[in-house]
Design an enzyme around this catalytic site. Structure first.
Site, mmCIF file in Angstrom:
data_model
loop_
_atom_site.group_PDB
_atom_site.id
_atom_site.type_symbol
_atom_site.label_atom_id
_atom_site.label_comp_id
_atom_site.label_asym_id
_atom_site.label_seq_id
_atom_site.Cartn_x
_atom_site.Cartn_y
_atom_site.Cartn_z
ATOM 1 N N ASP A 64 0.948 -1.008 -0.016
ATOM 2 C CA ASP A 64 -0.021 -0.035 -0.012
ATOM 3 C C ASP A 64 0.905 1.301 0.119
ATOM 4 O OD1 ASP A 64 1.078 0.099 2.800
ATOM 5 O OD2 ASP A 64 -0.583 -0.972 3.359
ATOM 6 N N ASP A 66 1.618 4.740 1.661
ATOM 7 C CA ASP A 66 1.381 5.917 2.888
ATOM 8 C C ASP A 66 1.874 7.182 2.584
ATOM 9 O OD1 ASP A 66 0.020 3.798 4.587
ATOM 10 O OD2 ASP A 66 2.267 3.065 5.021
ATOM 11 N N ASP A 156 10.200 3.921 12.732
ATOM 12 C CA ASP A 156 10.766 2.829 13.375
ATOM 13 C C ASP A 156 11.963 2.359 12.938
ATOM 14 O OD1 ASP A 156 9.680 1.782 11.042
ATOM 15 O OD2 ASP A 156 8.375 0.390 12.235
#
Ligand code: ATP
Ligand code: MG
Length: 450
Positions: A64, A66, A156
């Site tokens: 996907d 983002d 992260d």
């Protein structure tokens, strides 16, 4: 509107020009490009970020897209009619194009930005403020807007913090993302212990990405795992379910499972299964392995998988251990089954909040094992027409494949499915002839074996 304003924080980026990276607009979903252009044309700055950029740079197809932007959720909402603000841990905007959803987030500062408010000279004005911490240092709410460089550093892993813009088609790197991508390694941004304390799920993410991408986990990034694994206990079962689902349906379930055990993290998701497996024979271990391997294979072939089937397989050793324990107690076999299934599911729900629709289906798959084995004359047709028949039949084949001795029952049901009406009637007539009943029941036998 902040039209034509330079984007604060941009000066901290290492810029990778179009001819130095392989990302082409051809490989980006139209909808994502639309959002990027619309944001830029409206005076904001939109960037593709996260897994989308990482996967494009690796030549993989992103799952996907983002997008991160300096527009606030409310500003995004106003720009896109087809959008809505959602958010549990933080506010994000979903923009819908048909069945596709593009997730747009406003640049966020690291939570430490809160402290900057007290500074005599805060580095920048903070546009939104809504942040909270638990006593252990865990981030509870995380809605402090910030600049793009801050947004990068609160992500992260370095390879997840690369930004792509349709303005000159550049990639921006605020840490060591490009180097780590080339070295094929996952490196957490900042101090590993601090970052896992803020959000212990990052440990699970490290493992998921490592298995998915075939990356190593950089030494300092993996060092705290053993000591900090217990922090996963503070994560809600709902979030752990989401993560578990990603682990199991990401196409690399086998590798991820192996790594979860290697790093002693598996117990925080699948304790009952792992415990049952240490006491179990090879058949159950094999069944779990096969279920994971089949899942990966199905996904690779573009087929769908159902979490209900996976949980039915993962919890099969637990269910059967429980059945074994109940076999000498009061009640008939069906009552034992119901009790064992309830206990098994309840125990797992303490770790991962499996939605009811899935637990109900797992239970049906188990219950149908009983009926598939019994082949009761009057119910063969209704078993065959049961909405969960196909899953239950696949499960039966899995049991046989893992070494359980079931008298070629799988073959019987295979023949039954392909047989014409006449053949079906013959088969039903044949099984319903009085058979010599062998009373053979061992502790390990599945539900309903008589
Ligand atoms: P996938 O291919 O699984 O979608 P992804 O990297 O896009 O991988 P997402 O969960 O979609 O992962 O998250 C999008 C991005 O948001 C990540 O790449 C990362 O930059 C950031 N992110 C997500 N979860 C966290 C987290 N727990 N802590 C910090 N940053 C996070
Ligand atoms: Mg993603």
């Amino acid at each position: 509107m902040n039209s034509n304003l330079p984007l604060p924080g941009l000066d901290r980026a290492h810029i990778i020009e179009r001819d130095e990276h392989p990302i082409s607009r051809k490989n980006i979903a139209h909808s994502a490009l639309k959002v990027l252009y619309r944001l830029n044309e409206s005076g904001f700055h939109g960037y593709l970020v996260g897994g989308g950029v990482r996967d494009l740079l690796l030549g993989n197809t992103p799952k996907d897209f983002d997008i991160a932007t300096n527009a606030t959720p409310e500003e995004i909402r106003q720009l896109f009619r087809n959008s809505r603000i959602i958010g549990r841990r933080f506010k994000i905007v979903h923009i819908r194009y048909g069945r596709e959803i593009i997730e747009v987030t406003t640049f966020r500062a690291h939570h430490n930005a809160l402290n900057e408010i007290d500074d005599a000279a805060p580095r920048r004005q903070i546009r939104g403020l809504d942040s909270a911490h638990s006593s252990s240092g865990m981030i509870l709410r995380d809605n402090v807007y910030g600049d793009i460089d801050e947004d990068a550093l609160r992500r992260d892993f370095t390879v997840n913090a690369l930004y792509y813009t349709v303005d000159h088609f550049r990639v921006l790197d605020f840490s060591t993302g490009m180097d780590d991508l080339r070295a094929r390694q996952l490196r957490i941004i900042g101090d590993p212990v601090e970052r896992y304390r803020e959000d212990p799920v990052r440990m699970l993410r490290a493992i998921r990405f490592s298995a998915k991408l075939g990356f190593t986990i950089e030494e300092a990034t993996q060092r705290p795992f053993r000591e900090l694994a217990k922090l996963l206990k503070s994560i809600s079962p709902a979030r752990l379910f989401d993560e578990t689902l990603k682990i199991m349906t990401g196409g690399h379930a086998v590798a991820t499972f192996a790594q979860l055990s290697e790093y002693h993290l598996g117990h925080f998701l699948f304790a009952p299964t792992l415990k049952a497996l240490t006491q179990a024979d090879d058949t159950w271990c094999k069944l779990v392995d096969l279920a994971l391997a089949n899942t990966d294979k199905r996904l690779a072939a573009g087929k769908s998988v159902t979490p209900a089937f996976l949980f039915a397989a993962l919890l099969w050793p637990v269910l059967n251990t429980r059945l074994g324990q109940l076999s000498n107690t009061d009640g008939n076999q069906h009552q034992h089954f119901v009790q064992a299934a309830n206990q098994t599911l309840a125990e797992q729900l303490e770790y991962t909040a499996i939605p009811r629709r899935f637990t109900a289906a797992s239970r049906e798959i188990w219950e149908l094992q009983y009926r598939l084995q019994r082949r009761n004359k009057r119910s063969i047709e209704s078993v065959f027409n049961h909405p969960r028949f196909r899953a239950a039949y696949d499960f039966l084949l899995l049991r046989e494949e893992s070494g359980e001795e079931l008298d070629s029952l799988g073959q019987w049901w295979t023949d039954f499915q392909i047989g014409d009406t006449k053949r079906k009637s013959e088969m039903i007539a044949a099984v319903s002839k009085p058979r010599k009943r062998r009373r053979r029941r061992s502790k390990r036998e599945p539900p309903g074996v008589t």
